[in-house]
Design an enzyme around this catalytic site. Structure first.
Site, PDB file in Angstrom:
ATOM      1  N   GLY A 179       0.802  -1.219   0.000  1.00 41.99           N
ATOM      2  CA  GLY A 179       0.000   0.000   0.000  1.00 41.99           C
ATOM      3  C   GLY A 179       0.831   1.264   0.000  1.00 41.99           C
ATOM      4  CG  ASN A 180       4.978   1.002   1.084  1.00 41.32           C
ATOM      5  OD1 ASN A 180       4.466  -0.035   0.670  1.00 41.32           O
ATOM      6  ND2 ASN A 180       6.280   1.139   1.187  1.00 41.32           N
TER       7      ASN A 180
ATOM      8  CE  LYS B  10      -7.798  -7.111   3.047  1.00 38.42           C
ATOM      9  NZ  LYS B  10      -6.388  -7.216   3.440  1.00 38.42           N
TER      10      LYS B  10
ATOM     11  CE  LYS C  29       0.394  -6.425  -1.047  1.00 37.19           C
ATOM     12  NZ  LYS C  29       1.843  -6.632  -0.891  1.00 37.19           N
TER      13      LYS C  29
ATOM     14  CE  LYS D 284       3.447  -6.746   3.937  1.00 40.46           C
ATOM     15  NZ  LYS D 284       2.459  -6.649   2.858  1.00 40.46           N
TER      16      LYS D 284
END
Length: 310
Positions: free
Chosen positions: A10-11, A126, A210, A272
């Site tokens: 997102g960054n 979510k 994602k 992640k």
């Protein structure tokens, strides 16, 4: 030459179209650095703020005097893929041209296949969209049949399921573009979640993580590397504590032990690490790297980042 799937966090994107258009110019530079070194690069990205913004705008419009038609959530996901891809592909294209590199860039509106019996559908987790009071959330839940949960003391938000990806509907198209030496932007926001019903693909109101979608993509296109980009240069244990330790390499057994000990936060580093593990385990010789956007090229050269190996 290495085939690399880059999963943007997102960054790397903004919270508004204007901010995003500026941010992706910075994001394009390290991506093109990897391409300039002779690598094949496939780009994936998140869409959390963007799909929430679109969903809220559509809901607001449908409840206004204009009485705009209510937009289903999978269609909101498709919209987010389109406009994020539009910004990303133009920024990458411009950076390539600035460096004298002739390489087409294309965004694929991507459907990611899930199991309609995935247990995630029984437990939506979510959060998306705006915050509401308890009374507002209860009213909307009663009227629409949607699920709302309290979010860290900030109010109530709608929650949707987050099923695991099992396949990518457009995988042949993605592969054809890679083979044609194009930069492909795909599985945006984890992809539009769909399940198979005979010959049909049916969209479902859900958000695929994602990082897991990027891991599945990297597996399908037989990538050498999966790079999961985040705000920090390396993965840490005891993060934020006096005995904080930054990790340069993680074996499967170490990762499993750290997960068991609760070192990785569920909403940030845990998916992640799990996605990186899934890719690294899928075939001998595959490597996953978790690092920051600016350090991606250095990470591939083994200078920094956290490498996850089988």
């Amino acid at each position: 030459m290495k085939r690399i799937v880059v999963a943007l966090g997102g960054n790397a994107l903004g919270n508004s179209p204007e901010e995003q258009m500026q941010k992706v110019k910075h994001t394009a530079k390290p991506i093109v650095d990897l391409i300039a070194e002779g690598n094949e690069v496939i780009v994936a990205h998140g869409n959390g703020p963007q799909v929430g913004m679109i969903n809220l705008a559509m809901d607001t419009a449908s409840n206004s005097e204009a009485k705009t038609a209510k937009m289903p959530f999978p269609e909101c996901g498709a919209m987010s893929q389109g406009y994020i891809g539009y910004h990303l592909q133009n920024a990458i294209r411009e950076e390539l041209i600035n460096r004298g590199m002739n390489k087409p860039v294309a965004t694929i509106i991507t459907q990611v296949i899930v199991d309609k019996n995935d247990a995630a559908f029984e437990n939506p987790t979510k959060p998306i969209g705006a915050f509401y009071t308890k009374e507002e959330a209860e009213k909307m839940s009663s009227e629409r049949g949607e699920t709302f949960k309290e979010d860290a003391g900030r109010g109530y938000r709608r929650v949707v399921p987050s099923p695991l990806p099992i396949d990518i509907a457009e995988k042949e198209t993605i592969q054809a573009l890679i083979d044609a030496n194009q930069v492909v932007i795909t599985v945006g926001g984890g992809g539009i979640p769909v399940y198979e019903d005979g010959n049909k693909l049916v969209g479902v109101p859900a958000v695929i993580d994602k990082d897991f979608a990027s891991s599945k993509l990297a597996e399908i296109v037989d990538a050498d590397y999966l790079i999961i980009l985040t705000a920090v240069e390396k993965v840490a244990v005891n993060f934020g504590k006096e005995n904080e330790e930054w990790l340069s390499e993680l074996s499967m057994s170490q990762a499993e032990q750290y997960i068991k000990e609760g070192h990785f936060a569920a909403g940030s580093m845990l998916p992640k690490v799990k996605a990186a593990m899934a890719f690294a385990q899928s075939k001998e010789g595959r490597k996953a790297l978790i690092t920051s956007l600016e350090k991606a090229a250095d990470g591939i050269q083994g200078k920094t980042g956290t490498i996850i190996v089988k």
